[in-house]
Design an enzyme around this catalytic site. Structure first.
Site, PDB file in Angstrom:
ATOM      1  N   VAL A  95     -11.388  54.081   1.020  1.00  0.00           N
ATOM      2  CA  VAL A  95     -12.212  54.425  -0.145  1.00  0.00           C
ATOM      3  C   VAL A  95     -11.524  54.138  -1.482  1.00  0.00           C
ATOM      4  CG1 VAL A  95     -11.551  56.870   0.080  1.00  0.00           C
ATOM      5  CG2 VAL A  95     -13.565  56.284  -1.171  1.00  0.00           C
ATOM      6  N   SER A  99      -5.119  59.331 -10.404  1.00  0.00           N
ATOM      7  CA  SER A  99      -5.954  60.515 -10.154  1.00  0.00           C
ATOM      8  C   SER A  99      -7.392  60.242 -10.537  1.00  0.00           C
ATOM      9  CB  SER A  99      -5.449  61.719 -10.948  1.00  0.00           C
ATOM     10  OG  SER A  99      -6.351  62.797 -10.747  1.00  0.00           O
ATOM     11  N   LYS A 149       2.372  62.746 -11.204  1.00  0.00           N
ATOM     12  CA  LYS A 149       1.124  62.885 -10.431  1.00  0.00           C
ATOM     13  C   LYS A 149       1.217  64.091  -9.483  1.00  0.00           C
ATOM     14  CE  LYS A 149      -2.873  62.072  -8.481  1.00  0.00           C
ATOM     15  NZ  LYS A 149      -2.950  61.976  -7.094  1.00  0.00           N
ATOM     16  N   HIS A 182       0.667  67.103 -11.522  1.00  0.00           N
ATOM     17  CA  HIS A 182      -0.777  67.119 -11.822  1.00  0.00           C
ATOM     18  C   HIS A 182      -1.524  67.765 -10.650  1.00  0.00           C
ATOM     19  CE1 HIS A 182      -4.673  65.276 -10.867  1.00  0.00           C
ATOM     20  NE2 HIS A 182      -4.895  65.155 -12.154  1.00  0.00           N
ATOM     21  N   ASN A 183      -1.205  67.358  -9.443  1.00  0.00           N
ATOM     22  CA  ASN A 183      -1.899  67.912  -8.281  1.00  0.00           C
ATOM     23  C   ASN A 183      -1.615  69.406  -8.129  1.00  0.00           C
ATOM     24  OD1 ASN A 183      -2.576  65.250  -7.883  1.00  0.00           O
ATOM     25  ND2 ASN A 183      -2.237  65.284  -5.688  1.00  0.00           N
ATOM     26  N   GLU A 190      -3.726  71.142 -10.503  1.00  0.00           N
ATOM     27  CA  GLU A 190      -5.096  71.108  -9.954  1.00  0.00           C
ATOM     28  C   GLU A 190      -5.299  72.254  -8.948  1.00  0.00           C
ATOM     29  OE1 GLU A 190      -6.193  67.126  -8.467  1.00  0.00           O
ATOM     30  OE2 GLU A 190      -6.995  68.140  -6.698  1.00  0.00           O
ATOM     31  N   TYR A 191      -4.311  72.473  -8.086  1.00  0.00           N
ATOM     32  CA  TYR A 191      -4.393  73.585  -7.120  1.00  0.00           C
ATOM     33  C   TYR A 191      -4.568  74.913  -7.867  1.00  0.00           C
ATOM     34  CZ  TYR A 191      -2.611  71.359  -2.736  1.00  0.00           C
ATOM     35  OH  TYR A 191      -2.444  70.619  -1.594  1.00  0.00           O
ATOM     36  N   ARG A 212      -4.107  78.982  -0.145  1.00  0.00           N
ATOM     37  CA  ARG A 212      -4.716  78.082   0.845  1.00  0.00           C
ATOM     38  C   ARG A 212      -4.124  78.368   2.226  1.00  0.00           C
ATOM     39  NH1 ARG A 212      -5.964  72.115  -1.701  1.00  0.00           N
ATOM     40  NH2 ARG A 212      -6.509  72.828  -3.792  1.00  0.00           N
TER      41      ARG A 212
HETATM   42  N1  NAP Z   1      -9.042  59.829  -1.400  1.00  0.00           N
HETATM   43  C1  NAP Z   1      -8.745  60.244  -2.639  1.00  0.00           C
HETATM   44  O1  NAP Z   1      -9.542  60.876  -3.352  1.00  0.00           O
HETATM   45  C2  NAP Z   1      -7.407  59.909  -3.223  1.00  0.00           C
HETATM   46  C3  NAP Z   1      -7.146  60.204  -4.552  1.00  0.00           C
HETATM   47  C4  NAP Z   1      -5.933  59.843  -5.115  1.00  0.00           C
HETATM   48  C5  NAP Z   1      -4.996  59.229  -4.328  1.00  0.00           C
HETATM   49  N2  NAP Z   1      -5.249  58.979  -3.014  1.00  0.00           N
HETATM   50  C6  NAP Z   1      -4.214  58.308  -2.232  1.00  0.00           C
HETATM   51  O2  NAP Z   1      -4.557  56.934  -2.144  1.00  0.00           O
HETATM   52  C7  NAP Z   1      -4.099  56.390  -0.902  1.00  0.00           C
HETATM   53  C8  NAP Z   1      -5.275  55.787  -0.167  1.00  0.00           C
HETATM   54  O3  NAP Z   1      -6.213  56.812   0.084  1.00  0.00           O
HETATM   55  P1  NAP Z   1      -7.581  56.523   0.877  1.00  0.00           P
HETATM   56  O4  NAP Z   1      -8.235  57.858   1.002  1.00  0.00           O
HETATM   57  O5  NAP Z   1      -8.298  55.404   0.249  1.00  0.00           O
HETATM   58  O6  NAP Z   1      -7.078  55.958   2.283  1.00  0.00           O
HETATM   59  P2  NAP Z   1      -6.287  56.679   3.505  1.00  0.00           P
HETATM   60  O7  NAP Z   1      -7.285  57.323   4.396  1.00  0.00           O
HETATM   61  O8  NAP Z   1      -5.194  57.524   2.965  1.00  0.00           O
HETATM   62  O9  NAP Z   1      -5.643  55.423   4.246  1.00  0.00           O
HETATM   63  C9  NAP Z   1      -6.439  54.470   4.922  1.00  0.00           C
HETATM   64  C10 NAP Z   1      -5.983  53.072   4.591  1.00  0.00           C
HETATM   65  O10 NAP Z   1      -4.598  52.919   4.960  1.00  0.00           O
HETATM   66  C11 NAP Z   1      -4.493  51.815   5.877  1.00  0.00           C
HETATM   67  N3  NAP Z   1      -3.393  52.066   6.793  1.00  0.00           N
HETATM   68  C12 NAP Z   1      -3.122  53.211   7.447  1.00  0.00           C
HETATM   69  N4  NAP Z   1      -2.008  53.079   8.190  1.00  0.00           N
HETATM   70  C13 NAP Z   1      -1.560  51.797   7.997  1.00  0.00           C
HETATM   71  C14 NAP Z   1      -0.466  51.073   8.469  1.00  0.00           C
HETATM   72  N5  NAP Z   1       0.436  51.610   9.295  1.00  0.00           N
HETATM   73  N6  NAP Z   1      -0.329  49.775   8.073  1.00  0.00           N
HETATM   74  C15 NAP Z   1      -1.218  49.217   7.228  1.00  0.00           C
HETATM   75  N7  NAP Z   1      -2.286  49.863   6.723  1.00  0.00           N
HETATM   76  C16 NAP Z   1      -2.458  51.145   7.112  1.00  0.00           C
HETATM   77  C17 NAP Z   1      -5.816  51.781   6.560  1.00  0.00           C
HETATM   78  O11 NAP Z   1      -6.008  50.536   7.194  1.00  0.00           O
HETATM   79  P3  NAP Z   1      -6.999  50.406   8.459  1.00  0.00           P
HETATM   80  O12 NAP Z   1      -8.366  50.200   7.891  1.00  0.00           O
HETATM   81  O13 NAP Z   1      -6.495  49.228   9.184  1.00  0.00           O
HETATM   82  O14 NAP Z   1      -6.883  51.683   9.249  1.00  0.00           O
HETATM   83  C18 NAP Z   1      -6.738  52.022   5.378  1.00  0.00           C
HETATM   84  O15 NAP Z   1      -6.885  50.862   4.597  1.00  0.00           O
HETATM   85  C19 NAP Z   1      -3.414  57.553  -0.179  1.00  0.00           C
HETATM   86  O16 NAP Z   1      -2.053  57.561  -0.471  1.00  0.00           O
HETATM   87  C20 NAP Z   1      -4.079  58.760  -0.793  1.00  0.00           C
HETATM   88  O17 NAP Z   1      -3.299  59.935  -0.680  1.00  0.00           O
HETATM   89  C21 NAP Z   1      -6.435  59.276  -2.454  1.00  0.00           C
END
Ligand code: NAP
Length: 477
Positions: A13, A134, A189, A192-193, A196-197, A295
């Site tokens: 996402v 964020s 960051k 920041h989190n 946020e908590y 939590r």
């Molecule tokens: N979601 C949020 O609101 C948010 C907000 C801020 C920051 N973040 C951070 O942004 C990052 C991405 O978050 P996300 O929610 O978009 O995704 P995610 O669920 O944390 O990760 C999924 C992604 O990582 C890839 N992946 C997982 N293991 C891998 C590996 N061993 N080698 C290569 N690729 C791998 C997956 O590829 P496949 O498709 O091949 O499985 C997929 O593209 C994370 O660090 C998260 O903490 C997220």
């Protein structure tokens, strides 16, 4: 072949929305995902709209193809699951990279991992950037708040692209800044989190009291929060609290969804990272840590249910008339939130001193004005207060614009904590926000008593108020 301005790895996402954001601002961006079907699907769904917006999305099924598609120096954003997947992706990229290339980790990585990766890549002539992002998926698509850590030259190289995709602050400037070297961006960051908590915990304490003591239904609480969000508590979190509270339960067609959601909060651990780091550095961030604990205790649902049968806690609401309580609550939340920022900023300052980062709290407040989850009118107040005071890094409680606010609103925080605690509703974050403020601004604390006890049982010595040196007393004689 036309080469891409940027590359992005990880099309879950966050990564896919970030890539679409870049493309919508006219950038050509190459994308790669471990599972290739996601790349194909992404290109199928979004490449034509990217083209219409003046940018381009280019799919790659292999690293060689991906790397060859990028202009030099290569700027590669990694947006995969935090932890070992980031190391795995870097290891796979390394054989393809050349000195001067920039690898950017935009996920929620622990800052010490970022420090390590920064040094490892630096030794190979490569630049590594730890970029705190964020704003969740909506922010990634339409504008996030971005905190960049790494070498200043990496910042200069990335600045135009990042300014194009960042959210805007209250003056319309991009919510992106260079925080400092190594892990500084991910560190800020993380704090920041943590904030946020704490903010969410304070809001949930207000919700609980209005629900339990005043027996208000979710839409009535939504009405109160909506008014709060039109005033000094104006914020993204209060804005989204309103639809969360008003949402009917579509599944049973009875009542409100909020009443059907299990009271067990999840977490991805970044609040705990901040708390552990604060403990290691000897800094008090009690409201943030209480929010982490809240939590944790919420997760013990079965145990709580079992124990509640033993104690049958009776709530004895000692409440004020609601019209009198609402403005008190608004002021209490405002003072509580300022106290919570003071805690987070204190931690940032201590770390900046220890790590020799030249941080600027006015600038950090500014980039949190837009795009991020804690975006709020208050951040503009903090930004301006630091800016006007001319002090980059003093305690928030010492900043003149804040002193008057705390003097005005802390009495209401004290009143609310008293009323709510007496009623039997817990307010760990609000109460510790008050206690933190009281202790941080107290000339005298009770630590002399602790020192007396420590010297009695362990000869730990103590200092005196009337002369320098360390003293020990033979307490038994
Ligand atoms: N979601 C949020 O609101 C948010 C907000 C801020 C920051 N973040 C951070 O942004 C990052 C991405 O978050 P996300 O929610 O978009 O995704 P995610 O669920 O944390 O990760 C999924 C992604 O990582 C890839 N992946 C997982 N293991 C891998 C590996 N061993 N080698 C290569 N690729 C791998 C997956 O590829 P496949 O498709 O091949 O499985 C997929 O593209 C994370 O660090 C998260 O903490 C997220």
């Amino acid at each position: 072949m036309t080469q891409s301005n940027l590359g992005l790895i990880g099309l879950a996402v966050m990564g896919s929305n970030l890539a679409r954001n870049f493309a919508s601002r006219g950038f050509r961006i190459s994308v790669y995902n471990r599972t290739n079907s996601k790349t194909n699907e992404f290109i199928k769904n979004f490449s034509s709209s990217a083209k219409k917006q003046g940018g381009a999305l280019v799919g790659a099924s292999e690293y060689t193809e991906f790397i060859q598609s990028l202009e030099r120096p290569r700027k590669i954003i990694i947006m995969v699951k935090a932890g070992s997947p980031v190391d795995g992706v870097i290891a796979e990229l390394l054989p393809h990279l050349e000195p001067g290339d920039i690898v950017i980790d935009a996920g929620n990585s622990f800052y010490k991992d970022t420090e390590r990766r920064f040094l490892e890549l630096k030794a190979k002539g490569l630049h590594f950037v730890g970029m705190g992002v964020s704003g969740g998926e909506e922010g990634a698509l339409n504008g996030s708040s971005i905190m960049l850590g790494g070498a200043p030259e990496s910042w200069r190289e990335l600045q135009p692209a990042l300014e194009a995709i960042a959210a805007k602050d209250f003056s319309g400037e991009p919510c992106v800044t260079y925080v400092g070297p190594g892990g500084a961006g991910h560190y800020v960051k993380m704090v920041h989190n943590g904030i946020e908590y704490a903010v969410m915990q304070m809001m949930s304490e207000a919700y609980a009291f209005l629900k339990i003591a005043y027996n208000l239904k979710p839409p009535a609480i939504a009405d109160i929060f909506e008014k709060f969000s039109q005033g000094k508590l104006n914020s993204f979190l209060f804005d989204i609290a309103v639809p969360v509270l008003r949402r009917p339960d579509d599944l049973t067609k009875k009542g409100f969804l909020i009443d059907k959601i299990l009271d067990r909060a999840g977490s991805k651990g970044t609040g705990a990272w901040a708390s552990k780091d604060a403990l290691d550095r000897g800094i008090s961030i009690t409201s943030i840590t209480e929010a982490v604990y809240a939590r944790s205790i919420s997760a013990s649902k079965e145990s709580r249910v079992a124990l509640s049968k033993l104690y049958k806690n009776k709530l004895a609401p000692k409440k004020l008339p609601l019209p009198k309580f609402i403005p008190l609550l608004e002021n209490a939340l405002y003072a509580g939130m300022i106290s919570c920022y003071a805690q987070g900023y204190d931690l940032i300052q201590k770390t900046a001193t220890e790590e020799k980062w030249d941080l600027n709290l006015a600038e950090i407040s500014r980039v949190w004005e837009g795009g991020c989850i804690i975006r709020a009118k208050l951040l503009n107040v903090l930004h301006k207060a630091y800016q006007t005071s001319g002090s980059k890094n003093s305690s928030l409680f010492a900043v003149p614009g804040i002193v008057s606010l705390m003097k005005k609103y802390v009495p209401d925080l004290r009143a609310v904590v008293g009323v709510v605690s007496a009623s039997g509703v817990s307010t760990p974050a609000l109460a510790t926000a008050l206690f933190y403020f009281q202790d941080a601004t107290s000339k005298e604390l009770s630590a002399n008593f602790i020192q007396g006890l420590r010297d009695y049982f362990g000869a730990h010595t103590y200092e005196r108020t009337d002369r320098p040196g360390n003293f020990h007393t033979n307490w038994i004689s």
